[in-house]
Motif scaffolding. Structure first.
Motif, PDB file in Angstrom:
ATOM      1  N   LEU A 105      43.248  35.993  50.835  1.00  0.00           N
ATOM      2  CA  LEU A 105      43.736  34.642  50.580  1.00  0.00           C
ATOM      3  C   LEU A 105      42.754  33.859  49.718  1.00  0.00           C
ATOM      4  O   LEU A 105      43.159  33.116  48.807  1.00  0.00           O
ATOM      5  N   GLN A 112      52.781  31.157  51.664  1.00  0.00           N
ATOM      6  CA  GLN A 112      52.930  32.399  50.928  1.00  0.00           C
ATOM      7  C   GLN A 112      54.374  32.866  51.047  1.00  0.00           C
ATOM      8  O   GLN A 112      55.154  32.352  51.848  1.00  0.00           O
ATOM      9  N   LYS A 131      43.289  34.628  46.186  1.00  0.00           N
ATOM     10  CA  LYS A 131      44.481  33.967  45.663  1.00  0.00           C
ATOM     11  C   LYS A 131      44.233  32.493  45.368  1.00  0.00           C
ATOM     12  O   LYS A 131      44.827  31.923  44.452  1.00  0.00           O
ATOM     13  N   ASP A 156      52.130  31.065  44.863  1.00  0.00           N
ATOM     14  CA  ASP A 156      52.261  31.759  43.583  1.00  0.00           C
ATOM     15  C   ASP A 156      52.728  30.831  42.466  1.00  0.00           C
ATOM     16  O   ASP A 156      52.772  31.243  41.302  1.00  0.00           O
TER      17      ASP A 156
END
Length: 267
Positions: free
Chosen positions: A17, A74, A20, A87
């Motif tokens: 994570l 997510q 990301k 995203d």
């Protein structure tokens, strides 16, 4: 939103994570926002990880009234509190820049245990038997005895919490968060010639007071669930629950209402 530049991120320190989030952190700094290390210094608190992390972010920052809360999820996570996807973080930042976010206010409930300690809940409070035995609870509404419950437990949910434990476990109704109220739902109640309860969920207005008196019959150590945290508190005699005068301020994208998200999640 242009005056709110200090951001605090609440998330699990998971290695994948964090990788990301690195591009998001960099992108945010380029846009002139500052990431702070302490939630007390933030005017926007951002949770990452779905509804569970959102509830934790609110609880661990003590239900602040002077900031906004924002949720990022997510792809595989439930996100009724979360408008944004990790995203597609650029759309979140752009929305913050051009003021296309709207502020909404979610009601919370105050739960006082044994007349002493008071806790806030954004989702729900639940009292359940901790042993293989039914729990007996006298239910009072505005100090008037309503019923004697016998079963596995009771859930008291806010409107936004009505889509969670209340719906999945107890089959309670989904309540519009614009209604200032809270809902009481039964978990596996006994209804026969000896024991009788209402047998369905019921909704109380914002000015009502609910009191749950635990009958001391050997089941004196119930599990108390406050949002997504469980507490085992000895010698619980009573819980008093009311709608708080506080509201949690969250942000949402325009044209993305509570009912839009309910539709996406359940239908």
């Amino acid at each position: 939103m242009d005056t709110r530049k200090n951001l605090y991120f609440y998330y699990k320190k998971d290695e994948d994570l964090i990788k990301k989030l690195e591009p998001l952190f960099e992108f945010i700094k380029q846009k002139g926002f500052e990431i702070v290390e302490n939630s007390e210094d933030a005017n926007i608190i951002i949770s990452v990880g779905g509804d569970g992390e959102f509830l934790q972010a609110v609880r661990h920052s003590y239900f602040r009234q002077d900031c906004l809360y924002l949720g990022i999820k997510q792809q595989d996570e439930a996100g009724l509190y979360c408008d944004f996807d990790i995203d597609h973080y650029d759309s979140m930042v752009e929305s913050m820049e051009d003021n296309s976010l709207e502020v909404r206010r979610f009601p919370i409930i105050d739960v006082t245990i044994n007349g002493e300690s008071t806790f806030h809940c954004l989702n729900e409070a639940a009292v359940r038997s901790a042993i293989i035995k039914t729990i007996v609870i006298d239910v009072f509404i505005d100090d008037n005895h309503f019923e004697r419950f016998r079963g596995d437990g009771l859930i008291v949910a806010t409107p936004t919490g009505s889509t969670g434990y209340n719906k999945s476990i107890a089959g309670g109704a989904v309540i519009d968060p614009k209604l200032p109220c809270f809902q009481v739902s039964e978990i596996a109640s006994l209804n026969n010639n000896r024991y009788r309860t209402l047998g369905s969920s019921f909704v109380l207005n914002e000015d009502r007071k609910l009191r749950l008196e635990i009958i001391q019959d050997g089941n004196d150590y119930p599990i108390i669930g406050l949002d997504n945290e469980a507490y085992s508190i000895r010698n619980i005699h009573s819980l008093t629950i009311q709608l708080s005068d506080k509201r949690i301020k969250t942000v949402k994208l325009k044209n993305n209402s509570f009912w839009d998200r309910v539709q996406r999640t359940f239908l």
